[in-house]
Design a protein around this motif. Structure first.
Motif, PDB file in Angstrom:
ATOM      1  N   ALA A  80       0.849  -1.192   0.000  1.00 55.47           N
ATOM      2  CA  ALA A  80       0.000   0.000   0.000  1.00 55.47           C
ATOM      3  C   ALA A  80       0.885   1.242   0.000  1.00 55.47           C
ATOM      4  O   ALA A  80       2.036   1.190   0.453  1.00 55.47           O
ATOM      5  N   PRO A  81       0.384   2.365  -0.506  1.00 56.98           N
ATOM      6  CA  PRO A  81      -0.933   2.564  -1.106  1.00 56.98           C
ATOM      7  C   PRO A  81      -0.997   2.016  -2.519  1.00 56.98           C
ATOM      8  O   PRO A  81       0.026   1.862  -3.193  1.00 56.98           O
ATOM      9  N   ALA A  82      -2.221   1.742  -2.964  1.00 54.85           N
ATOM     10  CA  ALA A  82      -2.397   1.258  -4.326  1.00 54.85           C
ATOM     11  C   ALA A  82      -2.169   2.378  -5.329  1.00 54.85           C
ATOM     12  O   ALA A  82      -2.445   3.545  -5.060  1.00 54.85           O
ATOM     13  N   LEU A  83      -1.661   1.997  -6.498  1.00 60.23           N
ATOM     14  CA  LEU A  83      -1.528   2.912  -7.617  1.00 60.23           C
ATOM     15  C   LEU A  83      -2.577   2.574  -8.659  1.00 60.23           C
ATOM     16  O   LEU A  83      -2.807   1.399  -8.977  1.00 60.23           O
ATOM     17  N   LEU A  84      -3.214   3.584  -9.202  1.00 62.03           N
ATOM     18  CA  LEU A  84      -4.154   3.453 -10.307  1.00 62.03           C
ATOM     19  C   LEU A  84      -3.458   3.992 -11.546  1.00 62.03           C
ATOM     20  O   LEU A  84      -3.087   5.165 -11.586  1.00 62.03           O
ATOM     21  N   LEU A  85      -3.285   3.163 -12.569  1.00 62.92           N
ATOM     22  CA  LEU A  85      -2.578   3.550 -13.791  1.00 62.92           C
ATOM     23  C   LEU A  85      -3.587   3.669 -14.929  1.00 62.92           C
ATOM     24  O   LEU A  85      -4.213   2.675 -15.312  1.00 62.92           O
ATOM     25  N   VAL A  86      -3.727   4.870 -15.494  1.00 61.42           N
ATOM     26  CA  VAL A  86      -4.781   5.138 -16.476  1.00 61.42           C
ATOM     27  C   VAL A  86      -4.137   5.538 -17.813  1.00 61.42           C
ATOM     28  O   VAL A  86      -3.365   6.497 -17.884  1.00 61.42           O
ATOM     29  N   HIS A  87      -4.485   4.805 -18.849  1.00 59.83           N
ATOM     30  CA  HIS A  87      -3.924   5.001 -20.184  1.00 59.83           C
ATOM     31  C   HIS A  87      -4.527   6.217 -20.877  1.00 59.83           C
ATOM     32  O   HIS A  87      -5.477   6.838 -20.403  1.00 59.83           O
ATOM     33  N   GLY A  88      -3.986   6.534 -22.038  1.00 61.57           N
ATOM     34  CA  GLY A  88      -4.428   7.684 -22.799  1.00 61.57           C
ATOM     35  C   GLY A  88      -5.356   7.357 -23.946  1.00 61.57           C
ATOM     36  O   GLY A  88      -5.865   6.236 -24.080  1.00 61.57           O
ATOM     37  N   TRP A  89      -5.580   8.349 -24.782  1.00 65.24           N
ATOM     38  CA  TRP A  89      -6.511   8.301 -25.925  1.00 65.24           C
ATOM     39  C   TRP A  89      -6.156   7.157 -26.866  1.00 65.24           C
ATOM     40  O   TRP A  89      -5.036   7.065 -27.355  1.00 65.24           O
ATOM     41  N   GLY A  90      -7.127   6.272 -27.086  1.00 67.96           N
ATOM     42  CA  GLY A  90      -6.942   5.177 -28.025  1.00 67.96           C
ATOM     43  C   GLY A  90      -6.099   4.035 -27.531  1.00 67.96           C
ATOM     44  O   GLY A  90      -5.853   3.080 -28.281  1.00 67.96           O
ATOM     45  N   GLY A  91      -5.654   4.071 -26.285  1.00 71.00           N
ATOM     46  CA  GLY A  91      -4.830   3.001 -25.743  1.00 71.00           C
ATOM     47  C   GLY A  91      -5.643   2.013 -24.939  1.00 71.00           C
ATOM     48  O   GLY A  91      -6.876   1.929 -25.039  1.00 71.00           O
ATOM     49  N   ASN A  92      -4.965   1.258 -24.107  1.00 70.17           N
ATOM     50  CA  ASN A  92      -5.643   0.390 -23.142  1.00 70.17           C
ATOM     51  C   ASN A  92      -4.686   0.125 -21.989  1.00 70.17           C
ATOM     52  O   ASN A  92      -3.561   0.644 -21.963  1.00 70.17           O
ATOM     53  N   GLY A  93      -5.130  -0.669 -21.038  1.00 69.06           N
ATOM     54  CA  GLY A  93      -4.309  -0.909 -19.860  1.00 69.06           C
ATOM     55  C   GLY A  93      -2.952  -1.506 -20.165  1.00 69.06           C
ATOM     56  O   GLY A  93      -2.004  -1.342 -19.389  1.00 69.06           O
ATOM     57  N   GLY A  94      -2.837  -2.191 -21.299  1.00 70.50           N
ATOM     58  CA  GLY A  94      -1.554  -2.769 -21.683  1.00 70.50           C
ATOM     59  C   GLY A  94      -0.475  -1.741 -21.921  1.00 70.50           C
ATOM     60  O   GLY A  94       0.717  -2.091 -21.975  1.00 70.50           O
ATOM     61  N   ASP A  95      -0.857  -0.462 -22.064  1.00 72.04           N
ATOM     62  CA  ASP A  95       0.154   0.586 -22.229  1.00 72.04           C
ATOM     63  C   ASP A  95       1.127   0.626 -21.043  1.00 72.04           C
ATOM     64  O   ASP A  95       2.251   1.114 -21.180  1.00 72.04           O
ATOM     65  N   TRP A  96       0.676   0.141 -19.900  1.00 72.86           N
ATOM     66  CA  TRP A  96       1.502   0.197 -18.698  1.00 72.86           C
ATOM     67  C   TRP A  96       2.333  -1.060 -18.482  1.00 72.86           C
ATOM     68  O   TRP A  96       3.110  -1.127 -17.522  1.00 72.86           O
ATOM     69  N   ASP A  97       2.188  -2.061 -19.349  1.00 72.91           N
ATOM     70  CA  ASP A  97       2.902  -3.326 -19.149  1.00 72.91           C
ATOM     71  C   ASP A  97       4.411  -3.154 -18.993  1.00 72.91           C
ATOM     72  O   ASP A  97       5.023  -3.847 -18.166  1.00 72.91           O
ATOM     73  N   PRO A  98       5.066  -2.253 -19.763  1.00 70.41           N
ATOM     74  CA  PRO A  98       6.515  -2.130 -19.581  1.00 70.41           C
ATOM     75  C   PRO A  98       6.929  -1.695 -18.181  1.00 70.41           C
ATOM     76  O   PRO A  98       8.060  -1.964 -17.756  1.00 70.41           O
ATOM     77  N   THR A  99       6.026  -1.050 -17.446  1.00 77.87           N
ATOM     78  CA  THR A  99       6.364  -0.579 -16.098  1.00 77.87           C
ATOM     79  C   THR A  99       6.131  -1.626 -15.016  1.00 77.87           C
ATOM     80  O   THR A  99       6.660  -1.488 -13.903  1.00 77.87           O
ATOM     81  N   LEU A 100       5.345  -2.643 -15.301  1.00 81.81           N
ATOM     82  CA  LEU A 100       4.870  -3.547 -14.253  1.00 81.81           C
ATOM     83  C   LEU A 100       5.984  -4.263 -13.482  1.00 81.81           C
ATOM     84  O   LEU A 100       5.842  -4.474 -12.267  1.00 81.81           O
ATOM     85  N   PRO A 101       7.093  -4.648 -14.107  1.00 78.61           N
ATOM     86  CA  PRO A 101       8.126  -5.333 -13.306  1.00 78.61           C
ATOM     87  C   PRO A 101       8.777  -4.470 -12.237  1.00 78.61           C
ATOM     88  O   PRO A 101       9.454  -5.007 -11.348  1.00 78.61           O
ATOM     89  N   TYR A 102       8.585  -3.167 -12.282  1.00 80.22           N
ATOM     90  CA  TYR A 102       9.369  -2.272 -11.449  1.00 80.22           C
ATOM     91  C   TYR A 102       8.609  -1.683 -10.261  1.00 80.22           C
ATOM     92  O   TYR A 102       9.221  -1.099  -9.372  1.00 80.22           O
ATOM     93  N   TRP A 103       7.288  -1.816 -10.230  1.00 78.11           N
ATOM     94  CA  TRP A 103       6.529  -1.235  -9.123  1.00 78.11           C
ATOM     95  C   TRP A 103       6.667  -2.073  -7.853  1.00 78.11           C
ATOM     96  O   TRP A 103       6.670  -3.302  -7.910  1.00 78.11           O
ATOM     97  N   ARG A 104       6.718  -1.403  -6.717  1.00 81.04           N
ATOM     98  CA  ARG A 104       6.651  -2.082  -5.425  1.00 81.04           C
ATOM     99  C   ARG A 104       5.222  -2.136  -4.902  1.00 81.04           C
ATOM    100  O   ARG A 104       4.890  -2.972  -4.071  1.00 81.04           O
TER     101      ARG A 104
END
Length: 255
Positions: A15-39
């Motif tokens: 905690a705390p939770a992070l909410l990751l919100v993509h941009g115009w025409g994208g989807n949640g997969g836009d954040w996949d490159p970051t996923l290995p690095y979050w605590r």
């Protein structure tokens, strides 16, 4: 307007939770490159009309997106989150922080789609006509211009493909919601007024010094910060994911 239930992924972490919100025409997969690095715990939705979320016939302004996100967070019982948004998603999380302040403890905007100056504002109506006429191909050209030539070809091609799969009416409504509809805050005068309502600390992560300077001029909380990724394109969190996460994670305990 009734909130739209959003398709989302929920990745465990502290905690705390992070909410990751993509941009115009994208989807949640836009954040996949970051996923290995979050605590932290990370929640990644597809906005309405995007990805695997439902596509209602209307309601594509920042406040509509924020209402959907608020419903999602309440359903997940997250408590206040760190809301992170890229481009149009930067508008969405800003509206979440303004309209639902009890749900946002800190705000991170990544090259957000607000603060358009007079020159950009003058171009938008004609661009909307071009978008209506050409459909997703116009949006795909926008993506091409958002990456530095010859670099990040795989990321660029993925974003172009997502754009070509989008519904033209959704793309048009989203840009109207950002810039042209009553209550939109994408144009600079409205941006200044709306951002003054933010009550939480803000981290702005930008690709260009001019846009970063504008953001600095809107900040009121002394814990807020702005940083520039020199040489990066609009999708900077995808291009330099480890560096992006390090910047955010370093700022969180300071704010």
């Amino acid at each position: 307007m009734t909130p739209t239930p959003l398709h989302h992924a929920d990745h465990p972490g502290t905690a705390p939770a992070l909410l990751l919100v993509h941009g115009w025409g994208g989807n949640g997969g836009d954040w996949d490159p970051t996923l290995p690095y979050w605590r932290h715990r990370v929640i990644v939705p597809d906005l309405r009309g995007h990805g695997r979320s439902p596509k209602p016939g209307e309601g594509y302004g920042a406040r509509d997106f924020a209402a959907d996100l608020a419903e999602l967070l309440r359903g997940l019982d997250t408590g206040p989150v760190v809301a992170v948004g890229h481009s149009m998603g930067g508008q969405a999380v800003t509206a979440l922080a303004v309209e639902h302040p009890e749900l946002v403890r800190q705000l991170v905007v990544v090259d957000p789609a607000y603060g358009a100056d007079e020159a950009e504002a003058a171009r938008i109506p004609a661009e909307q006509e071009e978008l209506r006429a050409e459909g997703p191909e116009w949006a795909a050209r926008f993506v091409t211009g958002a990456f530095r030539p010859g670099l990040y070809d795989e990321l660029r091609d993925r974003q172009r493909q997502l754009m070509t799969e989008m519904d033209t009416d959704v793309l048009v409504q989203c840009r109207n919601g950002m810039y042209l509809n009553p209550g939109a805050f994408g144009l600079r005068p409205a941006t200044v007024t709306y951002l003054a309502r933010r009550e939480c600390p803000v981290l702005g992560v930008y690709a260009t010094p001019g846009a970063a300077a504008f953001e600095r001029g809107t900040l009121t909380d002394p814990r807020s910060r702005v940083t520039v990724f020199d040489g990066a394109g609009h999708y900077l969190h995808e291009e330099r994911p480890r560096e992006f996460v390090e910047v955010v994670e370093h700022w969180l305990p300071e704010a």
